[in-house]
Design an enzyme around this catalytic site. Structure first.
Site, mmCIF file in Angstrom:
data_model
loop_
_atom_site.group_PDB
_atom_site.id
_atom_site.type_symbol
_atom_site.label_atom_id
_atom_site.label_comp_id
_atom_site.label_asym_id
_atom_site.label_seq_id
_atom_site.Cartn_x
_atom_site.Cartn_y
_atom_site.Cartn_z
ATOM 1 N N GLY A 8 -1.505 -9.598 12.479
ATOM 2 C CA GLY A 8 -2.103 -8.295 12.730
ATOM 3 C C GLY A 8 -2.900 -7.712 11.591
ATOM 4 O O GLY A 8 -2.879 -6.501 11.365
ATOM 5 N N HIS A 31 0.821 -1.220 0.000
ATOM 6 C CA HIS A 31 0.000 0.000 0.000
ATOM 7 C C HIS A 31 0.847 1.259 0.000
ATOM 8 O O HIS A 31 0.397 2.343 0.404
ATOM 9 C CB HIS A 31 -0.963 -0.017 1.200
HETATM 10 N N1 APR Z 1 -1.163 -7.623 17.625
HETATM 11 C C1 APR Z 1 -1.678 -8.317 16.563
HETATM 12 N N2 APR Z 1 -2.859 -7.989 15.964
HETATM 13 C C2 APR Z 1 -3.549 -6.959 16.497
HETATM 14 C C3 APR Z 1 -3.078 -6.212 17.614
HETATM 15 C C4 APR Z 1 -1.827 -6.590 18.188
HETATM 16 N N3 APR Z 1 -1.302 -5.941 19.224
HETATM 17 N N4 APR Z 1 -3.988 -5.236 17.898
HETATM 18 C C5 APR Z 1 -5.003 -5.385 16.984
HETATM 19 N N5 APR Z 1 -4.734 -6.420 16.146
HETATM 20 C C6 APR Z 1 -5.515 -6.909 15.000
HETATM 21 C C7 APR Z 1 -7.006 -6.641 15.077
HETATM 22 O O1 APR Z 1 -7.684 -7.653 15.784
HETATM 23 C C8 APR Z 1 -7.388 -6.616 13.595
HETATM 24 O O2 APR Z 1 -7.766 -7.914 13.141
HETATM 25 O O3 APR Z 1 -5.056 -6.225 13.864
HETATM 26 C C9 APR Z 1 -6.087 -6.204 12.890
HETATM 27 C C10 APR Z 1 -6.096 -4.818 12.260
HETATM 28 O O4 APR Z 1 -7.054 -4.823 11.239
HETATM 29 P P1 APR Z 1 -7.320 -3.504 10.372
HETATM 30 O O5 APR Z 1 -7.442 -2.348 11.258
HETATM 31 O O6 APR Z 1 -8.444 -3.831 9.462
HETATM 32 O O7 APR Z 1 -5.950 -3.319 9.565
HETATM 33 P P2 APR Z 1 -5.439 -4.034 8.235
HETATM 34 O O8 APR Z 1 -5.892 -5.454 8.155
HETATM 35 O O9 APR Z 1 -4.011 -3.775 8.130
HETATM 36 O O10 APR Z 1 -6.207 -3.166 7.121
HETATM 37 C C11 APR Z 1 -5.913 -3.359 5.795
HETATM 38 O O11 APR Z 1 -7.133 -1.401 5.171
HETATM 39 O O12 APR Z 1 -7.662 0.700 5.786
HETATM 40 C C12 APR Z 1 -6.938 -0.024 4.885
HETATM 41 O O13 APR Z 1 -4.987 0.545 3.680
HETATM 42 C C13 APR Z 1 -5.451 0.264 4.963
HETATM 43 O O14 APR Z 1 -3.611 -1.285 4.891
HETATM 44 C C14 APR Z 1 -4.868 -1.058 5.454
HETATM 45 C C15 APR Z 1 -5.891 -2.069 5.021
#
Ligand code: APR
Length: 254
Positions: free
Chosen positions: A191, A121
């Site tokens: 994560g 991204h």
């Molecule tokens: N360790 C591991 N996982 C964690 C922790 C932690 N300390 N804290 C939260 N999480 C998990 C949550 O349970 C959730 O499933 O991390 C995940 C974060 O999910 P999102 O917020 O949806 O992030 P992500 O999957 O990276 O989103 C993908 O969406 O908004 C767009 O471009 C943006 O790259 C991003 C993409």
């Protein structure tokens, strides 16, 4: 997390693995003080992504979008890699072919020492002109113009070097990530909520390729049912223990 004891089937997969992919999302940077996007306290709970992370939003309200990314840039600049980023970097020495594929734009994997890194991204460290594509350092661009996107000599506007909703991912990066996921023996998903495509499709590619799948996330995800192992703990706790367990598998004498 105490010493992690892997089951014998997982140990065998780790011992025989040559090609490894680590796929990460915002959760890996949570313990560095950076918000995730979804779930409790997530950025998208407080702001509407379509108002901030789309080309349309940048056309309609360039100042607002620019100021928001300047705020995120400052947060990232104040953050540091955490034990999860460092454990992921450390494992690069354990496996012959090791690729980190991240959805994060914070650059913390790179700062932790990961070398074979694919940033699906984009990266907040860069800005580019939305007309001629000229690249520049985001920190310098913000320092020059903190309130509005600086104007390029071609007349275009500089925008953050990240992929916005509705935009295509960098082709070569996505192709490299897909190849790595399709040919890996071991795939760690760390994560990520696994809800954003095409990135989340990499998990399916690895599953269909018969890779051993491990998920690290305190919460279940749509892919948890496909996993060979789910570590339901914060990445900063689980990854150092997992790295140690994997090193013990690969280098029993140490
Ligand atoms: N360790 C591991 N996982 C964690 C922790 C932690 N300390 N804290 C939260 N999480 C998990 C949550 O349970 C959730 O499933 O991390 C995940 C974060 O999910 P999102 O917020 O949806 O992030 P992500 O999957 O990276 O989103 C993908 O969406 O908004 C767009 O471009 C943006 O790259 C991003 C993409």
């Amino acid at each position: 997390m105490d010493t992690l004891k892997l089951s014998e089937p997982i140990r065998q997969r780790v011992r025989s693995a040559a090609r490894v992919v680590v796929f990460s999302g915002a959760g890996v940077s949570r313990e560095s003080g950076l918000d995730t996007f979804r779930g409790a306290g997530g950025l998208w709970e407080r702001m509407r992504p379509e108002e901030l992370a789309t080309p349309q939003a940048f056309r309609a309200e360039p100042e607002r979008v620019w100021q928001w990314y300047a705020w995120r840039f400052r947060q990232v600049a104040e953050a540091s890699p955490n034990p999860a980023h460092r454990a992921i970097a450390r494992l690069e020495a354990v496996f012959p072919f090791y690729t980190v594929v991240t959805q994060n734009v914070d650059g913390l994997h790179r700062r932790a020492g990961s070398r074979n890194l694919l940033e699906l991204h984009g990266a907040l460290a860069h800005a580019f002109c939305n007309r001629c594509g000229r690249n520049r350092d985001m920190g310098e661009a913000i320092a020059e113009s903190p309130e509005s996107p600086p104007v390029c000599s071609c007349g275009g506007k500089f925008r953050p070097g990240v992929v916005w909703f509705g935009e295509s991912l960098p082709e070569a990066t996505l192709a490299g990530a897909s190849d790595a996921a399709t040919s890996c023996d071991l795939f760690l998903s760390v994560g990520t909520s696994g809800t954003v495509y095409p990135a989340a499709g990499l998990i399916e590619l690895a599953y269909r390729a018969g890779a051993c799948l491990i998920e690290v996330n305190p919460e279940p995800t749509p892919f948890s049912r496909l996993m060979d192992l789910c570590l339901t703990a914060p990445a900063g706790e689980a990854l150092p223990a997992l790295a140690e367990a994997m090193e013990r598998c690969r280098w029993p004498s140490t």
